[in-house]
Scaffold this motif. Structure first.
Motif, PDB file in Angstrom:
ATOM      1  N   GLN A 187      56.587  22.464  61.853  1.00  0.00           N
ATOM      2  CA  GLN A 187      55.746  22.594  63.037  1.00  0.00           C
ATOM      3  C   GLN A 187      56.210  23.748  63.929  1.00  0.00           C
ATOM      4  N   ASP A 246      54.682  17.697  57.698  1.00  0.00           N
ATOM      5  CA  ASP A 246      54.660  19.112  58.069  1.00  0.00           C
ATOM      6  C   ASP A 246      55.095  20.022  56.919  1.00  0.00           C
ATOM      7  N   GLU A 248      55.247  23.040  54.541  1.00  0.00           N
ATOM      8  CA  GLU A 248      54.929  24.429  54.867  1.00  0.00           C
ATOM      9  C   GLU A 248      54.608  25.282  53.652  1.00  0.00           C
ATOM     10  N   ILE A 268      50.989  22.231  56.985  1.00  0.00           N
ATOM     11  CA  ILE A 268      50.694  23.200  58.038  1.00  0.00           C
ATOM     12  C   ILE A 268      50.141  24.517  57.499  1.00  0.00           C
ATOM     13  N   SER A 295      44.121  23.398  65.140  1.00  0.00           N
ATOM     14  CA  SER A 295      45.472  22.932  65.440  1.00  0.00           C
ATOM     15  C   SER A 295      45.947  23.491  66.772  1.00  0.00           C
ATOM     16  N   ASN A 299      48.411  26.008  63.361  1.00  0.00           N
ATOM     17  CA  ASN A 299      48.613  25.705  61.948  1.00  0.00           C
ATOM     18  C   ASN A 299      47.270  25.481  61.252  1.00  0.00           C
TER      19      ASN A 299
END
Length: 394
Positions: A187, A246, A248, A268, A295, A299
């Motif tokens: 995040q 979260d 990535e 994300i 978001s 994101n």
């Protein structure tokens, strides 16, 4: 509490669940494949028939053209935190739970997984001790919705790992998620973003933020991997699904999927969401992201991910009304497809096979919703028992 993490809301009795029949008339029933007109018959705690009447029903309710939908299932809702700390000072847990229960029903949610953070984060009013207290009180409380536990494990904190392992061992959790809030990942893409949050939003000094950064970076990679392996293994033994949080990168998704994670929660980036779909993981995103139009952190947007076909489940996150609104946000899909993301799909993702759909012999978790201009919930049944009614039905 049962092994699937259910906090029992009301005792089942022959009078309340085994024989009473209710007919919901003049509604538009959202089935898994279509919206149809006709009556819905509830008998005891089950749906006894779709487009089926009963002349001798104990009660008939005219829903006057409103939608009849499965009760919504929220697999990640941390709004109890806002109820418990309305202005950053704590109120009584029982009062907070009662308020959360009513807000849950007002949003059409009949099965609620409280996302309780086992995390030492005073700036967010979180601690492992408070998490354990909340779990115990939810287990003991008599509430109207079906309340369950989603234990959030902060992998950078040994106390968090111990707390989550404890509730797994005690058989009082229905979902676990793995968090790794190390600054510069997930995040908080950069250390500067992490500092901005902790100094600005969480009211810390820069020195305090630096201390938090150092603490979270102090856990070595090998130790993090050991903690992941331990928590996932113990969850699997307990029959509990595990979510990552979260995600990535595609590589990160692969790594966690190889450990046995079942769900990618709030990916994300599109790369992470697409890889989760390729690996057969359930992908869950926030309904507020969809309703808001993006978001708040810049994101991956929920609407964009839905357009790419990589979102299975929507959750309330911090705002239950958004979960109710989400099926009515236009995505180019049919209403049953949109409703599935907040009902049948979350049920399947956490292993609940008895609910989340309007069909014969499913659990009678049913909500009556007037979509305009709201949507507004007019009537709620949990396990066949009417627990809420407002104007609009009679």
């Amino acid at each position: 509490m049962s092994g699937d993490g259910r906090a029992v809301s009301k005792p089942d009795t022959a009078e309340s669940h085994n024989s009473r029949t209710v007919v919901l008339e003049n509604g538009r029933i959202v089935t898994p494949s279509a919206v149809i007109g006709g009556p819905l018959l509830l008998e005891g705690d089950r749906i006894a028939g779709v487009d089926r009447n009963a002349a001798d029903a104990d009660e008939r309710i005219d829903v006057d053209g409103s939608l009849v939908m499965p009760g919504l299932i929220d697999v990640h809702g941390d709004d109890i935190e806002n109820q418990l700390f309305p202005r950053n000072s704590r109120i009584d847990i029982d009062l907070a739970l009662m308020a959360t229960d009513r807000a849950t029903l007002a949003a059409g949610i009949t099965t609620k997984f409280h996302a309780i953070a086992f995390e030492d984060a005073p700036e967010d009013n979180r601690s492992s001790a408070l998490a354990s207290e909340l779990v115990d009180r939810i287990e003991e409380s008599s509430l109207l919705a079906d309340h369950r536990i989603h234990a959030r494990c902060e992998l950078t904190e040994a106390e968090s790992v111990r707390g989550v392992r404890s509730v797994l061992e005690a058989d009082i959790v229905g979902l676990v998620s793995l968090m790794n809030h190390v600054p510069g990942t997930g995040q908080f893409e950069t250390v500067e973003q992490f500092k901005e949050w902790y100094v600005g939003s969480a009211d810390h000094t820069e020195a305090e933020a630096d201390e938090i950064i150092e603490l979270r970076r102090s856990v070595g990679a090998d130790e993090l991997e050991r903690r992941i392996e331990t928590v996932v293994s113990e969850a699997e033994t307990a029959g509990v699904r595990v979510a990552s949080h979260d995600d990535e990168t595609a590589r990160e998704v692969d790594r966690l999927a190889d450990y046995g994670v079942d769900m990618s929660e709030y990916p994300i980036t599109m790369d992470a969401a697409e890889r989760a779909a390729e690996r057969g993981l359930w992908t869950s995103m926030g309904a507020p992201n969809l309703v808001r139009g993006g978001s708040q952190w810049g994101n991956l947007g929920t609407a964009e991910a839905i357009g790419a076909g990589v979102v299975d489940v929507l959750c309330a996150d911090y705002h239950p009304p958004s979960l109710l609104k989400a099926p009515f946000v236009e995505t180019g899909e049919s209403l049953p497809e949109r409703v599935r993301r907040v009902t049948a799909a979350p049920a399947a993702a956490v292993g609940l096979t008895d609910r989340g759909r309007i069909e014969e012999d499913a659990r009678a978790d049913v909500v009556v919703v007037d979509p305009e201009p709201g949507p507004r919930v007019e009537c709620v049944f949990v396990g066949g028992e009417e627990v809420s009614r407002t104007g609009g039905v009679r």
